[in-house]
Design a protein around this motif. Structure first.
Motif, PDB file in Angstrom:
ATOM      1  N   UNK A  90       0.831  -1.204   0.000  1.00 19.20           N
ATOM      2  CA  UNK A  90       0.000   0.000   0.000  1.00 19.20           C
ATOM      3  C   UNK A  90       0.871   1.261   0.000  1.00 19.20           C
ATOM      4  N   UNK A  91       1.914   1.256   0.797  1.00 21.33           N
ATOM      5  CA  UNK A  91       2.820   2.409   0.884  1.00 21.33           C
ATOM      6  C   UNK A  91       3.425   2.696  -0.487  1.00 21.33           C
ATOM      7  N   UNK A  92       3.943   1.670  -1.132  1.00 21.31           N
ATOM      8  CA  UNK A  92       4.575   1.851  -2.435  1.00 21.31           C
ATOM      9  C   UNK A  92       3.574   2.361  -3.472  1.00 21.31           C
ATOM     10  N   UNK A  93       2.316   1.984  -3.330  1.00 18.87           N
ATOM     11  CA  UNK A  93       1.273   2.417  -4.266  1.00 18.87           C
ATOM     12  C   UNK A  93       0.722   3.800  -3.924  1.00 18.87           C
ATOM     13  N   UNK A  94       1.155   4.369  -2.805  1.00 19.23           N
ATOM     14  CA  UNK A  94       0.681   5.692  -2.411  1.00 19.23           C
ATOM     15  C   UNK A  94      -0.690   5.680  -1.771  1.00 19.23           C
ATOM     16  N   UNK A  95      -1.084   4.554  -1.222  1.00 20.36           N
ATOM     17  CA  UNK A  95      -2.375   4.455  -0.548  1.00 20.36           C
ATOM     18  C   UNK A  95      -2.195   4.913   0.896  1.00 20.36           C
ATOM     19  N   UNK A  96      -2.980   5.899   1.284  1.00 22.65           N
ATOM     20  CA  UNK A  96      -2.841   6.507   2.613  1.00 22.65           C
ATOM     21  C   UNK A  96      -4.146   6.376   3.387  1.00 22.65           C
ATOM     22  N   UNK A  97      -4.637   5.144   3.523  1.00 16.41           N
ATOM     23  CA  UNK A  97      -5.944   4.941   4.149  1.00 16.41           C
ATOM     24  C   UNK A  97      -5.885   4.718   5.654  1.00 16.41           C
ATOM     25  N   UNK A  98      -4.719   4.818   6.253  1.00 15.76           N
ATOM     26  CA  UNK A  98      -4.562   4.770   7.708  1.00 15.76           C
ATOM     27  C   UNK A  98      -3.573   5.866   8.101  1.00 15.76           C
ATOM     28  N   UNK A  99      -3.556   6.195   9.368  1.00 14.97           N
ATOM     29  CA  UNK A  99      -2.581   7.178   9.847  1.00 14.97           C
ATOM     30  C   UNK A  99      -1.157   6.722   9.544  1.00 14.97           C
ATOM     31  N   UNK A 100      -0.868   5.442   9.787  1.00 13.50           N
ATOM     32  CA  UNK A 100       0.486   4.934   9.548  1.00 13.50           C
ATOM     33  C   UNK A 100       0.883   5.124   8.083  1.00 13.50           C
ATOM     34  N   UNK A 101       0.015   4.723   7.158  1.00 13.05           N
ATOM     35  CA  UNK A 101       0.331   4.858   5.741  1.00 13.05           C
ATOM     36  C   UNK A 101       0.375   6.315   5.307  1.00 13.05           C
TER      37      UNK A 101
END
Length: 166
Positions: A90-101
């Motif tokens: 998710x991080x590599x894909x730029x998904x920011x759906x949580x605070x951590x990401x």
């Protein structure tokens, strides 16, 4: 007195997450102040009271409301340990759906030095999306450690070594 450097430790839902105190202690011994951000699924793996007592900060896992104060100072560096297959992809894909990401995605734009210790089993490391995600993160300047699929051989201190490398 000089203010200490501040390290965010991002913790994911891996069986070894409960041992994050090893990294917290090692970082504090090297002069870091530490705050923990857990993924929503990673939070139950932690002894929150012990982590908060050790760091002096609340564990962050959810977004704060507009106008609420920031409970952690800005990060000078980030260590993601243990990092799961899901978080890495998710991080590599730029998904920011949580605070951590969201924190990890913003760190790239802010130029915050970031290290990651994957904790992914052999079957998942064989998936092409995982290999592509690691390549993308490397291209973004993320420092990637060996990590492992479990507790055996997981070197928490490697995150600090990666952050110290030039």
């Amino acid at each position: 007195m000089d203010q200490k450097r501040f390290l965010y430790v991002v913790v994911c839902a891996a069986g070894i997450a409960g041992d994050v105190g090893t990294l917290i202690t090692a970082a504090q011994d090297e002069g870091w102040d530490v705050g923990v951000i857990a993924t929503p699924h990673g939070l139950p793996f932690l002894d929150a009271a012990a982590v908060e007592t050790r760091t002096g900060y609340p564990i962050r896992s959810a977004w704060r409301r507009p106008g609420d104060p920031r409970p952690l100072p800005p990060a000078d560096a980030i260590a993601v340990a243990p990092a799961t297959f899901n978080t890495i992809n998710k991080w590599a894909a730029g998904i920011a759906d949580t605070l951590a990401l969201g924190t990890l995605c913003e760190a790239y734009g802010a130029g915050v030095t970031t290290a990651v210790l994957p904790c992914v089993n052999a079957e998942l490391t064989a998936h092409p999306a995982y290999r592509e995600s690691l390549a993308r993160l490397r291209g973004m300047g993320v420092r990637i450690g060996e990590g492992s699929g479990g507790a055996a051989g997981f070197r928490w201190e490697e995150a600090l070594e990666l952050l110290a490398a030039r």
